[in-house]
Design a protein around this motif. Structure first.
Motif, PDB file in Angstrom:
ATOM      1  N   VAL A 187       0.808  -1.139   0.049  1.00 35.63           N
ATOM      2  CA  VAL A 187       0.032  -0.151   0.160  1.00 35.63           C
ATOM      3  C   VAL A 187       0.921   1.282   0.149  1.00 35.63           C
ATOM      4  CG1 VAL A 187      -1.804  -1.328   1.254  1.00 35.63           C
ATOM      5  CG2 VAL A 187      -0.215   0.022   2.484  1.00 35.63           C
ATOM      6  N   ALA A 188       0.587   2.372  -0.604  1.00 32.10           N
ATOM      7  CA  ALA A 188       1.110   3.524  -0.721  1.00 32.10           C
ATOM      8  C   ALA A 188       0.305   4.765  -0.535  1.00 32.10           C
ATOM      9  CB  ALA A 188       2.239   3.653  -1.911  1.00 32.10           C
ATOM     10  N   LEU A 189       0.920   5.801  -0.154  1.00 32.56           N
ATOM     11  CA  LEU A 189       0.054   7.026   0.002  1.00 32.56           C
ATOM     12  C   LEU A 189       0.880   8.224  -0.436  1.00 32.56           C
ATOM     13  CD1 LEU A 189      -2.538   8.544   1.049  1.00 32.56           C
ATOM     14  CD2 LEU A 189      -1.233   9.109   3.153  1.00 32.56           C
TER      15      LEU A 189
ATOM     16  N   LEU B 260       4.519   7.632   0.961  1.00 32.98           N
ATOM     17  CA  LEU B 260       4.790   6.694   1.835  1.00 32.98           C
ATOM     18  C   LEU B 260       4.354   5.325   1.558  1.00 32.98           C
ATOM     19  CD1 LEU B 260       2.905   8.574   4.832  1.00 32.98           C
ATOM     20  CD2 LEU B 260       5.415   8.780   4.209  1.00 32.98           C
ATOM     21  N   GLU B 261       5.013   4.168   1.888  1.00 37.99           N
ATOM     22  CA  GLU B 261       4.773   2.951   1.501  1.00 37.99           C
ATOM     23  C   GLU B 261       4.989   1.923   2.345  1.00 37.99           C
ATOM     24  OE1 GLU B 261       5.782   0.200  -2.483  1.00 37.99           O
ATOM     25  OE2 GLU B 261       7.574   0.992  -1.428  1.00 37.99           O
TER      26      GLU B 261
ATOM     27  N   GLN C 123      -3.320   1.788   8.676  1.00 42.49           N
ATOM     28  CA  GLN C 123      -1.900   2.050   9.079  1.00 42.49           C
ATOM     29  C   GLN C 123      -1.117   3.249   8.634  1.00 42.49           C
ATOM     30  OE1 GLN C 123       0.410  -1.346   9.729  1.00 42.49           O
ATOM     31  NE2 GLN C 123      -0.940  -2.439  10.974  1.00 42.49           N
ATOM     32  N   ILE C 124      -1.076   3.097   7.102  1.00 38.76           N
ATOM     33  CA  ILE C 124      -0.568   4.249   6.411  1.00 38.76           C
ATOM     34  C   ILE C 124      -1.199   5.494   6.391  1.00 38.76           C
ATOM     35  CG2 ILE C 124      -1.295   3.859   4.094  1.00 38.76           C
ATOM     36  CD1 ILE C 124       1.408   3.813   3.031  1.00 38.76           C
TER      37      ILE C 124
ATOM     38  N   ALA D 150      -3.230   6.357   9.069  1.00 41.11           N
ATOM     39  CA  ALA D 150      -2.933   7.066  10.620  1.00 41.11           C
ATOM     40  C   ALA D 150      -1.539   7.479  10.421  1.00 41.11           C
ATOM     41  CB  ALA D 150      -3.046   5.734  11.398  1.00 41.11           C
ATOM     42  N   GLN D 151      -0.640   6.937   9.966  1.00 36.99           N
ATOM     43  CA  GLN D 151       0.915   7.438   9.778  1.00 36.99           C
ATOM     44  C   GLN D 151       0.935   8.895   9.098  1.00 36.99           C
ATOM     45  OE1 GLN D 151       3.658   5.026   7.827  1.00 36.99           O
ATOM     46  NE2 GLN D 151       5.335   6.422   7.750  1.00 36.99           N
ATOM     47  N   ALA D 152       0.136   9.018   8.177  1.00 34.59           N
ATOM     48  CA  ALA D 152      -0.046  10.337   7.567  1.00 34.59           C
ATOM     49  C   ALA D 152      -1.089  11.363   8.315  1.00 34.59           C
ATOM     50  CB  ALA D 152      -0.640  10.109   6.152  1.00 34.59           C
ATOM     51  N   GLY D 153      -1.662  10.807   9.068  1.00 34.41           N
ATOM     52  CA  GLY D 153      -2.651  11.564   9.886  1.00 34.41           C
ATOM     53  C   GLY D 153      -3.932  12.196   9.294  1.00 34.41           C
TER      54      GLY D 153
END
Length: 235
Positions: A16-18, A25-26, A45-46, A48-51
């Motif tokens: 997954v990536a954003l 983010l990956e 999770q990704i 949440a990591q980026a908010g």
């Protein structure tokens, strides 16, 4: 810059990536037969990591194939559900094109032949050329995506770089085509990060579809995809 969530489950890799604020983010994992269990927690999770939340995305993208039939159904189903739930556009991206882009990013070789193992003695293969200009990256397809026997691929007069697990196919090795490659990256799998970058280009060019048309590309005529009502709503 658009905020685009991307995913790929077309091979034993699950990613997954954003794409957000110009960065990507990956989360990339080699996880055979675990895609169905991993994909939603990885997406959560990704984000949440980026908010950010799903409602703050501009689009969702996925590796639409070719690849594993089961894997493609998983990613298309997840994307349809999320896109329906948030009324988001979808950007399907070729897994072969994503592979070629991965190679281009790594080496800047311009001519790529990505290949994936299609089983039944066949490979999925396509050909892409990359060029940079003041207006940005241009990508052209010089060999249309296909599924075929390795001995049906034919020769190429120009130097080309090769990428993907299809190049490990015994018949490709025996055909001599593999020896023609100027560069070989046969340990690569499609990555959501590359899908996200290609999706940014498509998004900026208006190349999006609605959730109903987020369907896999199998390249084998006997396989069909039935669009289903969304089973994944807002979480």
């Amino acid at each position: 810059m658009p905020s685009i969530l991307a995913l790929d489950t077309s091979t034993p890799a699950c990613s997954v990536a954003l794409a957000i604020n110009g960065a990507v983010l990956e989360d990339f994992r080699i996880a055979p037969r675990q895609h169905n269990d991993l994909i939603l927690p990885m997406l959560e999770q990704i984000l949440a990591q980026a908010g950010i939340s799903l409602s703050q995305l501009d689009a969702i993208s996925f590796g639409r194939g070719p690849g594993s039939f089961t894997g493609l159904r998983i990613s298309a189903g997840v994307v349809q559900g999320l896109a329906y739930g948030q009324d988001l556009p979808v950007i399907p991206v070729s897994t072969l094109k994503a592979l070629a882009y991965e190679g281009y990013q790594e080496t800047h070789d311009s001519l790529w032949l990505p290949a994936l193992d299609a089983r039944m003695g066949e490979v999925y293969i396509g050909g892409y050329q990359f060029s940079e200009s003041e207006s940005g990256l241009a990508i052209s397809e010089f060999l249309s995506e296909r599924v075929c026997k390795p001995d049906a691929i034919g020769g190429f007069g120009e130097d080309f770089a090769a990428i993907g697990s299809g190049w490990l196919h015994r018949e490709i090795i025996e055909s001599g085509l593999k020896r023609s490659a100027s560069l070989l990256l046969d340990d690569r799998a499609p990555r959501a990060a590359c899908i996200a970058r290609l999706a940014e280009i498509d998004f900026n060019n208006g190349n999006v579809v609605d959730a109903y048309h987020a369907i896999p590309t199998y390249l084998r005529d006997e396989v069909t995809w039935e669009k289903q009502p969304p089973r994944i709503g807002k979480r």
